[in-house]
Design an enzyme around this catalytic site. Structure first.
Site, PDB file in Angstrom:
ATOM      1  N   ILE A  32      22.340  76.890  42.267  1.00 46.63           N
ATOM      2  CA  ILE A  32      21.528  75.713  42.535  1.00 46.63           C
ATOM      3  C   ILE A  32      22.348  74.643  43.238  1.00 46.63           C
ATOM      4  CG2 ILE A  32      21.998  74.800  40.203  1.00 46.63           C
ATOM      5  CD1 ILE A  32      19.204  73.485  40.295  1.00 46.63           C
ATOM      6  N   ASN A  45      17.889  72.499  45.828  1.00 41.57           N
ATOM      7  CA  ASN A  45      17.361  71.297  45.176  1.00 41.57           C
ATOM      8  C   ASN A  45      17.940  69.999  45.734  1.00 41.57           C
ATOM      9  OD1 ASN A  45      16.303  69.585  42.820  1.00 41.57           O
ATOM     10  ND2 ASN A  45      18.514  69.431  42.534  1.00 41.57           N
ATOM     11  N   TYR A  89      12.500  61.383  55.564  1.00 39.91           N
ATOM     12  CA  TYR A  89      12.261  62.195  54.370  1.00 39.91           C
ATOM     13  C   TYR A  89      11.046  63.102  54.562  1.00 39.91           C
ATOM     14  CZ  TYR A  89      11.690  63.395  49.429  1.00 39.91           C
ATOM     15  OH  TYR A  89      11.566  64.078  48.246  1.00 39.91           O
ATOM     16  N   VAL A 108       9.105  62.343  39.639  1.00 39.73           N
ATOM     17  CA  VAL A 108       9.936  62.579  38.453  1.00 39.73           C
ATOM     18  C   VAL A 108      10.816  61.358  38.195  1.00 39.73           C
ATOM     19  CG1 VAL A 108      11.526  64.197  37.344  1.00 39.73           C
ATOM     20  CG2 VAL A 108       9.929  65.016  39.108  1.00 39.73           C
TER      21      VAL A 108
END
Length: 246
Positions: free
Chosen positions: A7, A82, A149, A184
């Site tokens: 990851i 990620n 983004y 989140v």
């Protein structure tokens, strides 16, 4: 090692939540991140400190990680791309060339290079292989001040679909998914809430999500991503979303 997770951006936030979910299922975990986390080290996570905007160093990092995986072929190996950044939140013409380049390197180029290295180094393995790209709803919806983004995450969605198409045509191919974790409660959300509203017109929506307790938590998101990874009914190339409070 029978089950392996590699990851990026695993030292905190969503990445740390994902790692904990995989550790609970007895995966050996290798994390590549700009910083390391002493707590994860105590849990046995092998951490490599690497600024992933330095994309030319990624191949050697993956070769080293695969050298640590042992001689026996694993039953399952997953790569989760990620690591990501919002970059500078502002109108495009007000963002520096360096910031644009660094954000695209981290959000889009690094996942491409990581995926390429992963595919090449595992191509002779018959193991169950998955590449998961962490995307965003911003890949599908434009936000004022988020040109870099939104654009880089849109690239991640197309990367997922094209590589899935390619991997379906080769022996021992990897399954490829893109998963949006929702909004989140991480440092990235703190950055958003501290933005000047003149640069981000949707600021109050994100402030309200925090104030009303509507943010997803990283632990739950990690568990949901693990479930999606192991759901054989989800076809390769899917673009998914963790359903949560928001």
């Amino acid at each position: 090692m029978k089950k392996i997770l590699i990851i990026t951006g695993g030292s905190k936030g969503i990445g740390e939540g994902i790692i904990k979910a995989y550790l609970a299922k007895e995966f050996a975990v290798f994390s590549i991140s700009r910083t390391t986390n002493p707590h994860l080290a105590r849990l046995g996570v092998v951490q490599t400190a690497l600024d992933l905007t330095k994309v030319n160093e990624i191949q050697a990092t993956f070769e080293h990680i695969f050298s640590l995986c042992g001689e026996n072929e694993p039953q399952k190996i997953t790569l989760i791309n990620n690591a990501g950044t919002l970059g500078e939140i502002a109108m495009l013409n007000e963002i520096s060339t360096t910031d644009i380049s660094d954000a695209f390197n981290l959000n889009a180029i690094a996942p491409m290079v990581c995926s390429s290295a992963f595919i090449n180094l595992s191509k002779h393995w018959k193991a169950s292989k998955t590449i998961i790209n962490i995307t965003s709803g911003a890949a599908l919806k434009p936000y004022f001040g988020w040109s870099v983004y939104c654009s880089s995450k849109a690239a991640i969605n197309m990367l997922t679909q094209t590589v899935a198409l390619e991997q379906q045509q080769v022996a021992n191919g990897a399954k490829v998914l893109a998963i949006a974790p929702g909004v989140v409660d991480t440092d990235m959300q703190s950055q958003i809430r501290n933005t000047d509203e003149a640069n981000f017109k949707d600021l109050q929506r994100f402030v309200a999500l925090k104030e009303t307790g509507a943010l997803n938590d990283a632990t739950t998101v990690g568990e949901e991503i693990f479930k999606m990874d192991h759901n054989s009914d989800i076809p390769s190339g899917s673009i998914l979303r963790v359903e949560g409070k928001n």
